[in-house]
Design an enzyme around this catalytic site. Structure first.
Site, mmCIF file in Angstrom:
data_model
loop_
_atom_site.group_PDB
_atom_site.id
_atom_site.type_symbol
_atom_site.label_atom_id
_atom_site.label_comp_id
_atom_site.label_asym_id
_atom_site.label_seq_id
_atom_site.Cartn_x
_atom_site.Cartn_y
_atom_site.Cartn_z
ATOM 1 N N ARG A 223 0.845 -1.187 0.000
ATOM 2 C CA ARG A 223 0.000 0.000 0.000
ATOM 3 C C ARG A 223 0.889 1.249 0.000
ATOM 4 O O ARG A 223 2.002 1.232 0.546
ATOM 5 C CB ARG A 223 -0.903 0.039 1.246
ATOM 6 C CG ARG A 223 -2.113 -0.886 1.186
ATOM 7 C CD ARG A 223 -3.111 -0.476 0.115
ATOM 8 N NE ARG A 223 -4.322 -1.294 0.105
ATOM 9 C CZ ARG A 223 -4.546 -2.303 -0.733
ATOM 10 N NH1 ARG A 223 -3.634 -2.664 -1.634
ATOM 11 N NH2 ARG A 223 -5.689 -2.962 -0.699
ATOM 12 N N HIS A 271 -1.560 -0.208 -9.854
ATOM 13 C CA HIS A 271 -2.274 -1.104 -8.910
ATOM 14 C C HIS A 271 -2.783 -2.362 -9.633
ATOM 15 O O HIS A 271 -3.969 -2.677 -9.598
ATOM 16 C CB HIS A 271 -3.436 -0.356 -8.214
ATOM 17 C CG HIS A 271 -3.860 -1.023 -6.927
ATOM 18 N ND1 HIS A 271 -4.273 -0.332 -5.805
ATOM 19 C CD2 HIS A 271 -3.929 -2.346 -6.580
ATOM 20 C CE1 HIS A 271 -4.592 -1.188 -4.847
ATOM 21 N NE2 HIS A 271 -4.379 -2.413 -5.297
HETATM 22 P P1 NDP Z 1 -1.898 -10.771 5.630
HETATM 23 O O1 NDP Z 1 -2.858 -10.138 6.562
HETATM 24 O O2 NDP Z 1 -1.996 -12.219 5.350
HETATM 25 O O3 NDP Z 1 -0.392 -10.497 6.116
HETATM 26 C C1 NDP Z 1 0.014 -9.285 6.621
HETATM 27 C C2 NDP Z 1 1.443 -9.408 7.110
HETATM 28 O O4 NDP Z 1 1.879 -8.110 7.541
HETATM 29 C C3 NDP Z 1 1.572 -10.349 8.326
HETATM 30 O O5 NDP Z 1 2.755 -11.081 8.255
HETATM 31 C C4 NDP Z 1 1.622 -9.348 9.482
HETATM 32 O O6 NDP Z 1 2.325 -9.798 10.629
HETATM 33 C C5 NDP Z 1 2.392 -8.214 8.852
HETATM 34 N N1 NDP Z 1 2.190 -6.980 9.617
HETATM 35 C C6 NDP Z 1 1.033 -6.350 9.891
HETATM 36 N N2 NDP Z 1 1.249 -5.273 10.676
HETATM 37 C C7 NDP Z 1 2.577 -5.238 10.901
HETATM 38 C C8 NDP Z 1 3.420 -4.392 11.647
HETATM 39 N N3 NDP Z 1 2.925 -3.353 12.339
HETATM 40 N N4 NDP Z 1 4.739 -4.659 11.685
HETATM 41 C C9 NDP Z 1 5.247 -5.720 11.001
HETATM 42 N N5 NDP Z 1 4.501 -6.567 10.271
HETATM 43 C C10 NDP Z 1 3.179 -6.332 10.226
HETATM 44 O O7 NDP Z 1 -2.002 -9.918 4.282
HETATM 45 P P2 NDP Z 1 -1.705 -10.400 2.785
HETATM 46 O O8 NDP Z 1 -0.356 -11.015 2.756
HETATM 47 O O9 NDP Z 1 -2.833 -11.176 2.250
HETATM 48 O O10 NDP Z 1 -1.713 -8.991 2.026
HETATM 49 C C11 NDP Z 1 -0.809 -7.966 2.372
HETATM 50 C C12 NDP Z 1 -1.229 -6.672 1.705
HETATM 51 O O11 NDP Z 1 -0.995 -6.723 0.300
HETATM 52 C C13 NDP Z 1 -2.723 -6.345 1.776
HETATM 53 O O12 NDP Z 1 -3.080 -5.827 3.040
HETATM 54 C C14 NDP Z 1 -2.860 -5.301 0.680
HETATM 55 O O13 NDP Z 1 -2.583 -4.032 1.211
HETATM 56 C C15 NDP Z 1 -1.762 -5.692 -0.312
HETATM 57 N N6 NDP Z 1 -2.305 -6.196 -1.577
HETATM 58 C C16 NDP Z 1 -1.988 -5.512 -2.739
HETATM 59 C C17 NDP Z 1 -2.450 -5.950 -3.952
HETATM 60 C C18 NDP Z 1 -2.075 -5.256 -5.206
HETATM 61 O O14 NDP Z 1 -2.573 -5.599 -6.281
HETATM 62 N N7 NDP Z 1 -1.185 -4.291 -5.156
HETATM 63 C C19 NDP Z 1 -3.313 -7.154 -4.053
HETATM 64 C C20 NDP Z 1 -3.583 -7.765 -2.782
HETATM 65 C C21 NDP Z 1 -3.096 -7.302 -1.609
HETATM 66 P P3 NDP Z 1 1.826 -11.074 11.465
HETATM 67 O O15 NDP Z 1 2.168 -12.264 10.593
HETATM 68 O O16 NDP Z 1 2.615 -11.014 12.701
HETATM 69 O O17 NDP Z 1 0.347 -10.911 11.665
HETATM 70 C C1 OXD Z 2 -6.414 -5.973 -2.656
HETATM 71 C C2 OXD Z 2 -5.877 -5.202 -3.795
HETATM 72 O O1 OXD Z 2 -6.241 -5.549 -1.515
HETATM 73 O O2 OXD Z 2 -6.177 -5.548 -4.963
HETATM 74 O O3 OXD Z 2 -7.012 -7.033 -2.897
HETATM 75 O O4 OXD Z 2 -5.132 -4.237 -3.582
#
Ligand code: NDP
Ligand code: OXD
Length: 308
Positions: A223, A271
């Site tokens: 993001r 995106h």
């Molecule tokens: P998950 O919720 O599965 O994983 C999030 C990860 O981030 C976890 O490992 C979590 O830690 C870690 N995290 C959260 N907060 C913190 C913090 N404060 N400090 C350190 N680590 C942190 O999410 P996804 O992997 O499914 O997706 C990640 C992001 O990818 C989405 O939220 C979205 O913003 C983005 N995305 C972008 C897309 C695009 O097309 N550009 C498409 C889809 C998603 P922990 O394991 O300890 O909980």
């Molecule tokens: C999602 C994205 O969060 O597409 O799924 O960014």
């Protein structure tokens, strides 16, 4: 009882058939699925994506038992005070595969120095092998873990960072502020796959970008809020960061005239890193509706306090 598709009318033609098929496959009656609900009080489940004409007031949906997001990132809905129902985010094998392809592709592009190849002169450059190119994976969730493991399979040493302690095979896992420093100090390529929360805002700022070895590359499909844009631009100008591939921004579409558009070391992608794929994601939605009906725990429930 109604299953309301509140994810934008324009998505309906793509989603209707896979959702109906997945509902039937899960043993559910697909006639409950609809694009419009004259009585919000009859809605049992809402399939949701933000933007356009999708609801931002959930108060009328008095009997709705779950909101199922088509998006993985839920920052646009998670703090909505009218949303009292359980919220589930999207974890879709198709979306994950798309993200793996995007991250592996852009990591290899940075690793192989493809942007530095001369188009006019015969200038052989020998990149190091993957094993000599540590990658930092910030975020070890559904996407970060899959991307990190794919990179590790190619031979990259992968250092991962998460909020709590994690144990992910093939990835050296760290957490906490000191963990972030450990990971960044070694990383020549940084991939950010964190959710947008108050805690993750500006994870990469002037201080943390300064921890990187000079000349590192950044890939951000997470993001826009994860990066302090002014700090990144300064780091790009000074050479501290050699290149940035950015898919997500604080304002989308990225406004015309934004310095990222013209910067010679920045690649903007609109995106598109990973899209939720109806064929696979519809099954995830149907499985959660089946669970809801069976009184079983829902998959991928969002922790409303943590924000993801
Ligand atoms: P998950 O919720 O599965 O994983 C999030 C990860 O981030 C976890 O490992 C979590 O830690 C870690 N995290 C959260 N907060 C913190 C913090 N404060 N400090 C350190 N680590 C942190 O999410 P996804 O992997 O499914 O997706 C990640 C992001 O990818 C989405 O939220 C979205 O913003 C983005 N995305 C972008 C897309 C695009 O097309 N550009 C498409 C889809 C998603 P922990 O394991 O300890 O909980
Ligand atoms: C999602 C994205 O969060 O597409 O799924 O960014």
């Amino acid at each position: 009882m109604t299953i309301l598709f509140a994810a934008g009318d324009w998505r309906w033609p793509t989603w209707e058939a896979p959702l109906r098929a997945a509902l039937r496959e899960a043993g559910l009656d697909d006639s409950a699925l609809t694009l419009t609900a004259s009585d919000p009080g009859a809605v049992e489940v809402m399939i949701y994506a933000p933007g356009g004409d999708t609801p931002d007031d959930f108060t009328p949906y008095t009997r709705c038992k779950a909101v199922l997001s088509l998006w993985a990132g839920v920052e646009r809905i998670v703090t909505n005070p009218t949303l009292t129902q359980p919220l589930c985010r999207m974890v879709d094998p198709g979306l994950t595969q798309g993200m793996v392809e995007y991250v592996v592709g852009h990591t290899l592009r940075a690793h192989l120095g493809m942007d530095q190849l001369s188009r006019t002169r015969w200038q052989p450059v020998m990149p190091p092998l993957a094993g000599e190119r540590p990658v930092a994976m910030l975020g070890l969730g559904a996407l970060g873990a899959a991307c990190g493991q794919s990179l590790a399979c190619l031979g990259f040493p992968v250092l991962g960072w998460s909020r709590g302690p994690r144990d992910v095979s093939m990835i050296e896992c760290h957490h906490g502020r000191e963990g972030l420093r450990t990971v960044l100090e070694q990383a020549q390529i940084v991939v950010t796959l964190l959710p947008s929360t108050p805690e993750t805002e500006n994870t990469l700022d002037a201080e943390t970008l300064g921890w990187l070895p000079r000349g590192a590359a950044i890939i951000n499909p997470g993001r826009g809020t994860l990066i302090d844009d002014d700090a990144l631009l300064a780091a790009l100008d000074s050479g501290q960061v050699a290149q940035a591939t950015l898919d997500v921004f604080r304002t989308e579409p990225l406004p015309q005239g934004h310095p990222y558009w013209a910067h010679p070391r920045v690649t903007v992608t609109p995106h598109i890193a990973a899209e939720t794929r109806p064929a696979t994601a519809a099954r995830v939605i149907a499985e959660n509706i089946r669970r809801l009906r069976a009184g079983e725990p829902l998959l991928h429930r969002v922790d409303r306090i943590a924000g993801y």
